[in-house]
Design a protein around this motif. Structure first.
Motif, short mmCIF file in Angstrom:
data_model
loop_
_atom_site.label_atom_id
_atom_site.label_comp_id
_atom_site.label_asym_id
_atom_site.label_seq_id
_atom_site.Cartn_x
_atom_site.Cartn_y
_atom_site.Cartn_z
N SER A 11 0.84 -1.20 0.00
CA SER A 11 0.00 0.00 0.00
C SER A 11 0.87 1.25 0.00
O SER A 11 1.99 1.23 0.52
N LEU A 12 0.35 2.33 -0.56
CA LEU A 12 1.01 3.62 -0.51
C LEU A 12 0.27 4.47 0.52
O LEU A 12 -0.91 4.79 0.35
N TYR A 62 1.54 1.83 -9.88
CA TYR A 62 0.93 0.55 -10.21
C TYR A 62 1.51 -0.64 -9.45
O TYR A 62 1.04 -1.76 -9.58
N LYS A 63 2.50 -0.39 -8.61
CA LYS A 63 3.00 -1.48 -7.76
C LYS A 63 2.23 -1.57 -6.44
O LYS A 63 2.45 -2.49 -5.66
N TYR A 64 1.30 -0.64 -6.21
CA TYR A 64 0.50 -0.63 -4.98
C TYR A 64 -0.91 -1.14 -5.26
O TYR A 64 -1.43 -1.00 -6.35
N ARG A 65 -1.53 -1.69 -4.22
CA ARG A 65 -2.91 -2.17 -4.37
C ARG A 65 -3.93 -1.16 -3.85
O ARG A 65 -5.11 -1.25 -4.15
N GLU A 66 -3.46 -0.18 -3.05
CA GLU A 66 -4.38 0.83 -2.50
C GLU A 66 -3.60 2.05 -2.02
O GLU A 66 -2.40 1.98 -1.78
N PHE A 67 -4.35 3.13 -1.85
CA PHE A 67 -3.85 4.33 -1.19
C PHE A 67 -4.45 4.33 0.22
O PHE A 67 -5.62 3.98 0.38
N ARG A 87 -10.45 12.84 -5.34
CA ARG A 87 -11.03 13.07 -6.67
C ARG A 87 -9.96 12.86 -7.75
O ARG A 87 -10.21 12.23 -8.77
N TYR A 88 -8.79 13.43 -7.51
CA TYR A 88 -7.71 13.26 -8.47
C TYR A 88 -7.29 11.80 -8.56
O TYR A 88 -7.16 11.25 -9.67
N LEU A 89 -7.06 11.15 -7.42
CA LEU A 89 -6.59 9.76 -7.41
C LEU A 89 -7.56 8.83 -8.12
O LEU A 89 -7.15 7.96 -8.88
N LYS A 90 -8.86 9.02 -7.88
CA LYS A 90 -9.86 8.16 -8.53
C LYS A 90 -9.88 8.37 -10.03
O LYS A 90 -10.01 7.42 -10.79
N SER A 91 -9.73 9.61 -10.47
CA SER A 91 -9.76 9.86 -11.91
C SER A 91 -8.47 9.41 -12.60
O SER A 91 -8.51 8.92 -13.72
N ALA A 92 -7.36 9.54 -11.92
CA ALA A 92 -6.07 9.21 -12.54
C ALA A 92 -5.72 7.72 -12.43
O ALA A 92 -5.12 7.17 -13.34
N TYR A 93 -6.08 7.09 -11.31
CA TYR A 93 -5.60 5.72 -11.06
C TYR A 93 -6.72 4.72 -10.78
O TYR A 93 -6.52 3.53 -10.91
N MET A 95 -7.74 3.38 -8.12
CA MET A 95 -7.36 2.35 -7.15
C MET A 95 -8.14 2.58 -5.86
O MET A 95 -8.56 3.70 -5.58
N PRO A 96 -8.31 1.52 -5.07
CA PRO A 96 -9.01 1.69 -3.79
C PRO A 96 -8.31 2.69 -2.88
O PRO A 96 -7.08 2.77 -2.86
N ILE A 97 -9.12 3.42 -2.14
CA ILE A 97 -8.62 4.41 -1.18
C ILE A 97 -9.22 4.08 0.19
O ILE A 97 -10.42 3.87 0.31
#
Length: 149
Positions: A11-12, A62-67, A87-93, A95-97
């Motif tokens: 995770s990041l 892309y080496k992480y499974r979530e933020f 908002r940015y993370l969901k649109s760009a990646y 990935m689960p937050i």
């Protein structure tokens, strides 16, 4: 150099504040070595949204499974910045937050903010730490007293 993001497992983690609405007797912040040797999560100041995003973008996402929003403070003290970042993370990646929190967001913001997190935050991990509000206050020493649980 501030540690805004750090890796833990796959995770990041995103560290955005030192402030907290609790002063828990067991908190890792009371340990001089912190969560891991060589990793200092104390921030010199709160990073701006732009600084947080730049720090995230410098990673191989892309080496992480979530933020995960978690660091040396209560992330929901920056609720509206978290919403902007998500908002940015969901649109760009897309990935689960997840947010690791003490659950005080509505008290902090003075209103129910859960609907504003819908569609942006996939999971919320709330540290309850006690079976009732009296024990919670003794253990966590919340700014909000016994109404915090």
């Amino acid at each position: 150099m501030m540690t805004i993001t750090y890796e833990w497992g796959d995770s990041l983690y995103i560290n955005i504040t030192n402030r907290c609405t609790n002063n828990c007797t067991f908190c890792v912040r009371n340990n001089q070595e912190g969560i891991s040797r060589g990793m200092n999560l104390w921030l010199e100041r709160e990073p701006t949204v732009s600084e947080v995003l730049a720090d995230i973008q410098a990673r191989d996402i892309y080496k992480y499974r979530e933020f995960v929003f978690c660091g040396y403070g209560e992330p929901m003290l920056r609720t509206y910045d978290i919403i902007e970042i998500c908002r940015y993370l969901k649109s760009a990646y897309n990935m689960p937050i997840r947010i690791n929190t003490n659950g005080h967001a509505n008290l902090i913001c003075g209103q129910d903010v859960t609907s504003q997190l819908a569609g942006l935050v996939d999971a919320v991990s709330i540290s309850m730490n006690a079976k009732n509000s009296k024990e919670y206050q003794e253990l966590c020493q919340s700014d909000y007293g016994e109404k915090s649980l």
